[in-house]
Write a protein that holds these residues in place. Structure first.
Motif, PDB file in Angstrom:
ATOM      1  N   ASP A   1      -2.982  23.346  -0.805  1.00  0.00           N
ATOM      2  CA  ASP A   1      -3.089  23.858   0.569  1.00  0.00           C
ATOM      3  C   ASP A   1      -1.679  23.963   1.131  1.00  0.00           C
ATOM      4  O   ASP A   1      -1.058  22.965   1.478  1.00  0.00           O
ATOM      5  CB  ASP A   1      -3.947  22.906   1.406  1.00  0.00           C
ATOM      6  N   PHE A   2      -1.148  25.192   1.217  1.00  0.00           N
ATOM      7  CA  PHE A   2       0.261  25.409   1.521  1.00  0.00           C
ATOM      8  C   PHE A   2       0.399  26.681   2.356  1.00  0.00           C
ATOM      9  O   PHE A   2       0.616  27.757   1.837  1.00  0.00           O
ATOM     10  CB  PHE A   2       1.033  25.491   0.201  1.00  0.00           C
TER      11      PHE A   2
ATOM     12  N   VAL B   1       7.876  13.160   1.297  1.00  0.00           N
ATOM     13  CA  VAL B   1       8.001  14.354   0.456  1.00  0.00           C
ATOM     14  C   VAL B   1       6.750  14.496  -0.401  1.00  0.00           C
ATOM     15  O   VAL B   1       6.071  13.515  -0.702  1.00  0.00           O
ATOM     16  CB  VAL B   1       9.241  14.281  -0.458  1.00  0.00           C
ATOM     17  N   GLU B   2       6.455  15.726  -0.782  1.00  0.00           N
ATOM     18  CA  GLU B   2       5.325  15.977  -1.682  1.00  0.00           C
ATOM     19  C   GLU B   2       5.684  15.528  -3.093  1.00  0.00           C
ATOM     20  O   GLU B   2       6.759  15.859  -3.605  1.00  0.00           O
ATOM     21  CB  GLU B   2       4.974  17.455  -1.694  1.00  0.00           C
ATOM     22  N   VAL B   3       4.790  14.783  -3.723  1.00  0.00           N
ATOM     23  CA  VAL B   3       5.040  14.301  -5.077  1.00  0.00           C
ATOM     24  C   VAL B   3       5.177  15.484  -6.038  1.00  0.00           C
ATOM     25  O   VAL B   3       4.414  16.444  -5.992  1.00  0.00           O
ATOM     26  CB  VAL B   3       3.909  13.353  -5.540  1.00  0.00           C
ATOM     27  N   GLY B   4       6.196  15.432  -6.888  1.00  0.00           N
ATOM     28  CA  GLY B   4       6.408  16.479  -7.870  1.00  0.00           C
ATOM     29  C   GLY B   4       6.992  17.763  -7.318  1.00  0.00           C
ATOM     30  O   GLY B   4       7.056  18.769  -8.028  1.00  0.00           O
ATOM     31  N   SER B   5       7.446  17.751  -6.080  1.00  0.00           N
ATOM     32  CA  SER B   5       7.914  18.975  -5.429  1.00  0.00           C
ATOM     33  C   SER B   5       9.434  19.092  -5.475  1.00  0.00           C
ATOM     34  O   SER B   5      10.159  18.155  -5.820  1.00  0.00           O
ATOM     35  CB  SER B   5       7.467  18.985  -3.962  1.00  0.00           C
ATOM     36  N   ALA B   6       9.915  20.275  -5.071  1.00  0.00           N
ATOM     37  CA  ALA B   6      11.356  20.471  -4.935  1.00  0.00           C
ATOM     38  C   ALA B   6      11.916  19.580  -3.821  1.00  0.00           C
ATOM     39  O   ALA B   6      13.068  19.148  -3.897  1.00  0.00           O
ATOM     40  CB  ALA B   6      11.655  21.942  -4.628  1.00  0.00           C
ATOM     41  N   GLY B   7      11.088  19.287  -2.816  1.00  0.00           N
ATOM     42  CA  GLY B   7      11.522  18.378  -1.763  1.00  0.00           C
ATOM     43  C   GLY B   7      11.781  16.982  -2.293  1.00  0.00           C
ATOM     44  O   GLY B   7      12.754  16.315  -1.908  1.00  0.00           O
TER      45      GLY B   7
ATOM     46  N   ASN C   1       0.792  16.153  -0.511  1.00  0.00           N
ATOM     47  CA  ASN C   1       1.193  17.538  -0.288  1.00  0.00           C
ATOM     48  C   ASN C   1       2.136  17.632   0.905  1.00  0.00           C
ATOM     49  O   ASN C   1       2.376  16.639   1.604  1.00  0.00           O
ATOM     50  CB  ASN C   1      -0.030  18.448  -0.091  1.00  0.00           C
ATOM     51  N   GLN C   2       2.649  18.831   1.146  1.00  0.00           N
ATOM     52  CA  GLN C   2       3.631  19.002   2.216  1.00  0.00           C
ATOM     53  C   GLN C   2       3.002  18.827   3.599  1.00  0.00           C
ATOM     54  O   GLN C   2       3.661  18.360   4.537  1.00  0.00           O
ATOM     55  CB  GLN C   2       4.290  20.374   2.097  1.00  0.00           C
ATOM     56  N   ALA C   3       1.740  19.199   3.736  1.00  0.00           N
ATOM     57  CA  ALA C   3       1.063  18.999   5.017  1.00  0.00           C
ATOM     58  C   ALA C   3       1.001  17.516   5.356  1.00  0.00           C
ATOM     59  O   ALA C   3       1.177  17.118   6.515  1.00  0.00           O
ATOM     60  CB  ALA C   3      -0.337  19.601   4.970  1.00  0.00           C
ATOM     61  N   SER C   4       0.763  16.686   4.351  1.00  0.00           N
ATOM     62  CA  SER C   4       0.734  15.235   4.572  1.00  0.00           C
ATOM     63  C   SER C   4       2.114  14.713   4.955  1.00  0.00           C
ATOM     64  O   SER C   4       2.236  13.772   5.756  1.00  0.00           O
ATOM     65  CB  SER C   4       0.243  14.514   3.310  1.00  0.00           C
ATOM     66  N   ALA C   5       3.154  15.314   4.399  1.00  0.00           N
ATOM     67  CA  ALA C   5       4.515  14.913   4.759  1.00  0.00           C
ATOM     68  C   ALA C   5       4.776  15.180   6.242  1.00  0.00           C
ATOM     69  O   ALA C   5       5.387  14.353   6.939  1.00  0.00           O
ATOM     70  CB  ALA C   5       5.524  15.656   3.892  1.00  0.00           C
ATOM     71  N   LEU C   6       4.301  16.320   6.734  1.00  0.00           N
ATOM     72  CA  LEU C   6       4.450  16.620   8.163  1.00  0.00           C
ATOM     73  C   LEU C   6       3.661  15.627   9.019  1.00  0.00           C
ATOM     74  O   LEU C   6       4.130  15.190  10.085  1.00  0.00           O
ATOM     75  CB  LEU C   6       3.986  18.042   8.449  1.00  0.00           C
ATOM     76  N   MET C   7       2.475  15.274   8.565  1.00  0.00           N
ATOM     77  CA  MET C   7       1.655  14.311   9.301  1.00  0.00           C
ATOM     78  C   MET C   7       2.356  12.958   9.406  1.00  0.00           C
ATOM     79  O   MET C   7       2.274  12.289  10.441  1.00  0.00           O
ATOM     80  CB  MET C   7       0.294  14.153   8.614  1.00  0.00           C
TER      81      MET C   7
END
Length: 283
Positions: free
Chosen positions: A67-68, A171-177, A193-199
């Motif tokens: 979900d991105f 940061v999202e696990v396994g991501s470029a971030g 995921n990235q949405a969770s990082a924002l949360m």
């Protein structure tokens, strides 16, 4: 959103230089895909893997996503939409099959691909050395960057890389971030995921997040779900591509599709729908 995205890329360009970087089925996970869908890899006469014939035989192109927004996300009816989702649906139609979207754990994307649970990874995937060594990828189609997200009322304190040293990142696990956090030796927590990082940042459980600039343009700032967050420092520049199994003949099929859709204007028209036209790379 379009003005905001353009401003974001202009700001990133000043810091980093010029970037190089449909509806479908929902609610499924890669674990639920039948083993029979995968099939045995068969090589063509030129040594490539005949994924195109396999996909056409089963009638579906199974696409691994997360979900991105604005690349892959669900609309109010529960259908997968977004720039990547719409392009993937159009590519599937060009093959004469249906697009089938499957949510995956991003850190397991190469395993899901190699196991045959999915046919490709099409989800704003950064073309890192790790990705390029694990799968065969399309030509780049979008520019991106990893950027730092902080609360708006603290943004003035975090305008340089040096000022970030003591922050706790999500940061999202396994991501470029996550790769950027490791590279800069930041303290960080990996989330799904990235949405969770924002949360995490919005809730105050993390000081900052590192996410894709395209996602930030869609989800952060005035008029978005996270209007009390903003982006500050750009940490890199990068490119998106679509991943297939090693040797897959679908790579060149997609490259040809990208070229045709860029030349006839349909790629840019789709990008405009989601405000990402400034990021599209000429094919």
């Amino acid at each position: 959103m379009r003005k905001k995205l353009a401003a974001l890329f202009m700001a990133a360009a000043l810091c980093l230089g010029v970037y190089g970087c449909g509806n479908g089925a929902s609610g499924e996970t890669a674990d639920t895909q039948a083993a029979t869908e995968a099939g045995a890899a068969e090589e063509t006469a030129d040594g490539t893997v005949a994924d195109k014939a396999k996909v056409q035989e089963k009638g579906t192109l199974v696409i691994g996503i997360t979900d991105f927004e604005p690349m892959d996300y669900k609309d109010e009816s529960g259908n997968w939409v977004g720039f990547d989702a719409d392009m993937a649906t159009a590519f599937a139609e060009s093959l004469g099959v249906e697009a089938k979207f499957v949510e995956i754990e991003w850190d397991n994307k190469a395993l899901e691909l190699d196991s045959g649970n999915i046919d490709c990874v099409w989800n704003g995937m950064t073309l890192t050395d790790e990705v390029l060594s694990a799968m065969d990828c399309s030509k780049p189609y979008c520019n991106n960057a990893q950027i730092v997200i902080v609360p708006t009322d603290k943004a003035d304190q975090y305008q340089t890389e040096e000022s970030l040293a003591d922050l706790n990142f999500a940061v999202e696990v396994g991501s470029a971030g996550e790769s950027m956090a490791k590279l800069h030796e930041f303290k960080y927590t990996s989330v799904s995921n990235q949405a969770s990082a924002l949360m995490e940042v919005a809730a105050g459980t993390s000081d900052a997040a590192i996410i894709d600039s395209l996602m930030a343009a869609a989800m952060v700032g005035e008029g978005t779900s996270y209007d009390k967050l903003t982006y500050t420092v750009g940490l890199n520049d990068e490119e998106y591509g679509v991943g297939f199994r090693k040797g897959s003949d679908l790579v060149e099929e997609l490259n040809a599709f990208f070229k045709k859709s860029y030349d006839d204007g349909s790629m840019l028209k789709t990008a405009e729908t989601y405000g990402v036209q400034a990021a599209v790379i000429e094919q």
